[in-house]
Design an enzyme around this catalytic site. Structure first.
Site, PDB file in Angstrom:
ATOM      1  N   GLU A 117      18.354  33.414 -59.609  1.00 17.72           N
ATOM      2  CA  GLU A 117      17.061  34.508 -59.056  1.00 17.72           C
ATOM      3  C   GLU A 117      17.320  36.019 -59.055  1.00 17.72           C
ATOM      4  OE1 GLU A 117      14.840  30.853 -56.673  1.00 17.72           O
ATOM      5  OE2 GLU A 117      14.494  32.879 -55.976  1.00 17.72           O
ATOM      6  N   GLU A 184       7.883  34.058 -63.072  1.00 12.05           N
ATOM      7  CA  GLU A 184       7.619  33.016 -62.320  1.00 12.05           C
ATOM      8  C   GLU A 184       5.851  33.852 -61.403  1.00 12.05           C
ATOM      9  OE1 GLU A 184       8.035  29.772 -58.698  1.00 12.05           O
ATOM     10  OE2 GLU A 184       9.448  30.731 -59.503  1.00 12.05           O
TER      11      GLU A 184
END
Length: 283
Positions: A117, A184
């Protein structure tokens, strides 16, 4: 049996305009189902912390947990492209630490790539992992491991200023050498802009359809996870409801004596019961 897709195959599908469908999976049977269904990829996500272990978030998930679940998924889906999700603090400390942990996913669980991430803030780690010869998925927008500094599990890039930051992260991921990008909880307008600008495939989880494929958490998709349901999720069945009803029926049949029935029993061979009772001193 369909051959496992390679990175080159996934790029070819992007160029041909064919969408990729992938899910998370955490265990052997779900991986088998995914491969039988012809899904293109499986992510063994750190979301296993919530979906399997009942944690409140992904922060407690360890490398050892991720590796064990990756191993199970690989056994269940030997012909599917599998991505291992690098958990919190497995790559943030240093580039060498990130490379060592990324390498464990390949050496110990036979995954095809890893995901981490962040954008600008982890560009050096992405570059180091790629230079070690490991496939990398970047992950930007809502990044659950850092949701605390993002104000919770909230959509990102909904204003012009924050959308620009998402784009900067996307460009940083590509510049660092990542092979793919997952976005996302970002508006589709922003996702589409990024997908048009980047050379690498761009995938969405809750970021609209203007990209090269979609990811969903399997526990959301099949209606198994009950704590909450993100807005972007479509439930394709209600596993929680079906399983709960089945368990109620089992409970009721046990209590009533309806289960087990004759069909569920192993009877002794002819004449053996009489012999058994004689040996036990019964007539």
């Amino acid at each position: 049996m369909t051959a496992k897709k390679s990175i080159h195959d996934l790029y070819r599908l992007k160029e041909q305009g064919e969408k990729i469908a992938w899910i998370t999976a955490y265990d052997f049977p779900t991986a088998q189902f995914a491969e039988a269904a012809g899904l293109d990829m499986i992510l063994v996500g750190d979301s296993l912390g919530m979906c399997v272990y009942g944690y409140e978030d992904t922060i407690p998930v360890s490398m050892e947990q991720c590796l064990v679940h990756c191993q199970a998924v690989r056994r269940g889906a030997p012909n599917t492209f599998v991505i291992g999700d690098m958990p919190f603090m497995s790559y943030q400390i240093s580039c060498s630490h990130a490379v060592a942990n990324a390498g464990r996913f390949l050496k110990e669980a036979s995954v095809d790539a890893v995901k981490l991430e962040g954008g600008v803030r982890v560009a050096e780690q992405i570059q180091a992992i790629v230079q070690a010869g490991i496939g990398v998925f970047g992950h930007i927008g809502l990044t659950p491991q850092s949701s605390g500094v993002l104000g919770g599990h909230k959509a990102q890039g909904r204003t012009a200023d924050t959308a620009k930051l998402v784009v900067e992260d996307a460009l940083a991921v590509q510049e660092a050498g990542a092979h793919f990008l997952l976005i996302e909880a970002v508006p589709p307008e922003v996702t589409g802009y990024i997908a048009d600008r980047l050379r690498i495939p761009v995938y969405s989880i809750g970021a609209g359809g203007q990209c090269h494929g979609q990811l969903l958490i399997v526990s959301d998709l099949i209606g198994q996870f009950q704590a909450f349901t993100p807005k972007f999720v479509k439930k394709y069945c209600d596993v929680a409801g079906m399983v709960t009803q089945a368990l109620r029926e089992y409970r009721d049949e046990v209590r009533s004596g309806a289960f087990p029935a004759e069909a569920h029993c192993y009877r002794m061979h002819a004449g053996e019961e009489e012999s058994f009772r004689r040996q036990m001193g019964q007539t």
